[in-house]
Scaffold this active site. Structure first.
Site, PDB file in Angstrom:
ATOM      1  N   HIS A   1       0.817  12.701   1.479  1.00 46.96           N
ATOM      2  CA  HIS A   1      -0.072  12.389   2.712  1.00 46.96           C
ATOM      3  C   HIS A   1      -0.205  13.215   4.004  1.00 46.96           C
ATOM      4  O   HIS A   1       0.410  12.705   4.891  1.00 46.96           O
ATOM      5  CB  HIS A   1      -0.012  10.822   2.955  1.00 46.96           C
ATOM      6  CG  HIS A   1      -0.932  10.099   3.287  1.00 46.96           C
ATOM      7  ND1 HIS A   1      -1.644  10.477   4.570  1.00 46.96           N
ATOM      8  CD2 HIS A   1      -1.473   8.881   3.186  1.00 46.96           C
ATOM      9  CE1 HIS A   1      -2.727   9.403   4.782  1.00 46.96           C
ATOM     10  NE2 HIS A   1      -2.760   8.557   3.892  1.00 46.96           N
TER      11      HIS A   1
ATOM     12  N   GLU B   1      -5.101  15.366   1.444  1.00 45.67           N
ATOM     13  CA  GLU B   1      -3.811  14.796   0.690  1.00 45.67           C
ATOM     14  C   GLU B   1      -3.991  15.150  -0.830  1.00 45.67           C
ATOM     15  O   GLU B   1      -4.842  14.462  -1.702  1.00 45.67           O
ATOM     16  CB  GLU B   1      -4.106  13.258   0.805  1.00 45.67           C
ATOM     17  CG  GLU B   1      -4.213  12.859   2.093  1.00 45.67           C
ATOM     18  CD  GLU B   1      -4.501  11.422   2.308  1.00 45.67           C
ATOM     19  OE1 GLU B   1      -4.302  10.431   1.440  1.00 45.67           O
ATOM     20  OE2 GLU B   1      -5.277  10.966   3.153  1.00 45.67           O
TER      21      GLU B   1
ATOM     22  N   GLN C   1       0.736  -1.039   0.044  1.00 49.47           N
ATOM     23  CA  GLN C   1      -0.086  -0.166   0.095  1.00 49.47           C
ATOM     24  C   GLN C   1       0.786   1.368   0.054  1.00 49.47           C
ATOM     25  O   GLN C   1       1.715   1.301   0.689  1.00 49.47           O
ATOM     26  CB  GLN C   1      -0.886   0.080   1.271  1.00 49.47           C
ATOM     27  CG  GLN C   1      -1.490   1.356   1.743  1.00 49.47           C
ATOM     28  CD  GLN C   1      -2.939   1.185   1.779  1.00 49.47           C
ATOM     29  OE1 GLN C   1      -3.619   0.604   1.261  1.00 49.47           O
ATOM     30  NE2 GLN C   1      -3.396   1.859   3.019  1.00 49.47           N
TER      31      GLN C   1
HETATM   32  O1  LIG Z   1      -2.164   3.173   6.907  1.00 49.67           O
HETATM   33  P1  LIG Z   1      -1.775   3.673   5.650  1.00 49.67           P
HETATM   34  O2  LIG Z   1      -0.993   2.564   4.817  1.00 49.67           O
HETATM   35  O3  LIG Z   1      -0.670   4.861   6.081  1.00 49.67           O
HETATM   36  O4  LIG Z   1      -2.754   4.455   4.778  1.00 49.67           O
HETATM   37  C1  LIG Z   1      -3.602   5.487   5.732  1.00 49.67           C
HETATM   38  C2  LIG Z   1      -4.833   5.777   4.536  1.00 49.67           C
HETATM   39  O5  LIG Z   1      -4.338   6.559   3.683  1.00 49.67           O
HETATM   40  C3  LIG Z   1      -5.064   7.266   2.847  1.00 49.67           C
HETATM   41  O6  LIG Z   1      -5.806   8.487   3.126  1.00 49.67           O
HETATM   42  C4  LIG Z   1      -6.258   6.227   2.322  1.00 49.67           C
HETATM   43  O7  LIG Z   1      -7.174   6.859   1.469  1.00 49.67           O
HETATM   44  C5  LIG Z   1      -6.774   5.315   3.367  1.00 49.67           C
HETATM   45  O8  LIG Z   1      -7.432   4.559   2.858  1.00 49.67           O
HETATM   46  C6  LIG Z   1      -5.712   4.821   4.042  1.00 49.67           C
HETATM   47  O9  LIG Z   1      -6.135   4.282   5.302  1.00 49.67           O
END
Ligand SMILES: O=P(O)(O)OC[C@H]1O[C@H](O)[C@H](O)[C@@H](O)[C@@H]1O
EC number: 5.1.3.15
Length: 297
Positions: free
Chosen positions: A159, A264, A81
């Site tokens: 972010h 973001e 992610q």
């Molecule tokens: O927990 P992470 O991988 O840092 O992501 C934190 C967040 O990032 C973004 O805002 C996404 O839209 C979220 O869906 C996610 O939960």
């Protein structure tokens, strides 16, 4: 000295105000503190790890080359992610301007996290420029595709975890009328709410928002944060609220969701396809500029 560098971090202080500073962890080139005249502007979890063992929970993590967990692209879907930029140690390139003090960090395939470049073998050169104004913080990114034959496909996103006093009386304005993808509802629709208010988990991608729409975080009629964008078409607004915060080990204190909202700026609703030899540039500018009323569609 307006720059202090240690093995792990760089602190930049404004020459006209010792109480205005920005601190950047080399891991992820993550801005994790920005003080304007002594007042912290960014939220940082008290459980955030700053030892390079995981991305920082708070500040301004950098998302590249993929936002979220990709499920469509054969290469990008192998990455975790939010990609590899926030999990790689960047090189500090030094100061490029005295006032406003400006510094740069660089990342490329040869120094990025090897566990991740194994999964996504593309060549890339990133330069992050951080400019500390007396009353603003600008973070700008350049992505270069050094290949002479293949396109570079990527997302970019800042972010940004903004610090606020209380989520329940905070609003985010100037995103009305946008096409949105709601990641909680898993639905795409036009959001007609004149302002965003928070009563639960909010995880929404506001798509193709003109750069001249200035996003503002407002409390009691005053701008708490003003977010300007250059060449960043999408804006994600995120607050994990109670349940989602519980599931994140590094999210502390558990009541911390009340004191943060992520706004973001990014290019995430589709991919940038950068031609060989080309450079793509974008930036976010954070400030507390006066409230600007904008037409609501
Ligand atoms: O927990 P992470 O991988 O840092 O992501 C934190 C967040 O990032 C973004 O805002 C996404 O839209 C979220 O869906 C996610 O939960």
């Amino acid at each position: 000295m307006s720059i202090q560098e240690t093995d792990a971090k760089v602190i930049l202080t404004h020459p006209d105000n010792q109480n205005t500073s920005v601190t950047i962890l080399k891991y992820g080139a993550t801005v994790y503190s920005w003080k304007m005249d002594g007042e912290e502007q960014l939220w940082l979890s008290t459980g955030a790890l700053l030892d390079g063992s995981k991305p920082v929970r708070g500040g301004i993590p950098l998302v590249f080359p993929v936002f979220g967990k990709d499920e469509t692209d054969p290469q990008l879907s192998k990455l975790p992610q939010h990609g590899l930029a926030r999990n790689s140690t960047w090189e500090f390139l030094g100061q490029t301007k005295a006032n406003p003090p400006t510094i740069q960090f660089g990342l490329n395939k040869s120094i990025a996290n090897p566990e991740m470049t194994k999964l996504w073998p593309e060549e890339f050169n990133l330069i992050l420029t951080i400019e500390l104004g007396a009353e603003f913080l600008k973070t700008a990114i350049e992505v270069e595709n050094p290949s002479s034959f293949s396109f570079l496909k990527f997302n970019w996103l800042f972010h940004t975890y903004l610090k606020i006093a209380d989520i329940e009386d905070t609003m985010v304005s100037n995103l009305a009328g946008m096409k949105v993808h709601d990641k909680v509802l898993k639905e795409t629709f036009i959001d007609k709410h004149p302002v965003i208010q928070f009563q639960g988990e909010h995880d929404v991608v506001y798509e193709k928002v003109d750069d001249d729409r200035v996003v503002q975080v407002v409390r009691h009629g005053k701008p708490v944060h003003t977010v300007k964008r250059e060449n960043l078409q999408d804006v994600v607004v995120w607050n994990p609220w109670i349940e989602k915060s519980k599931g994140m080990g590094d999210f502390q204190p558990k009541s911390g969701y009340k004191e943060m909202v992520c706004v973001e700026p990014g290019h995430v609703s589709d991919f940038i396809d950068l031609a060989p030899g080309k450079v793509w540039k974008a930036a976010q500018i954070l400030s507390k500029d006066a409230l600007k009323y904008q037409a609501i569609q």
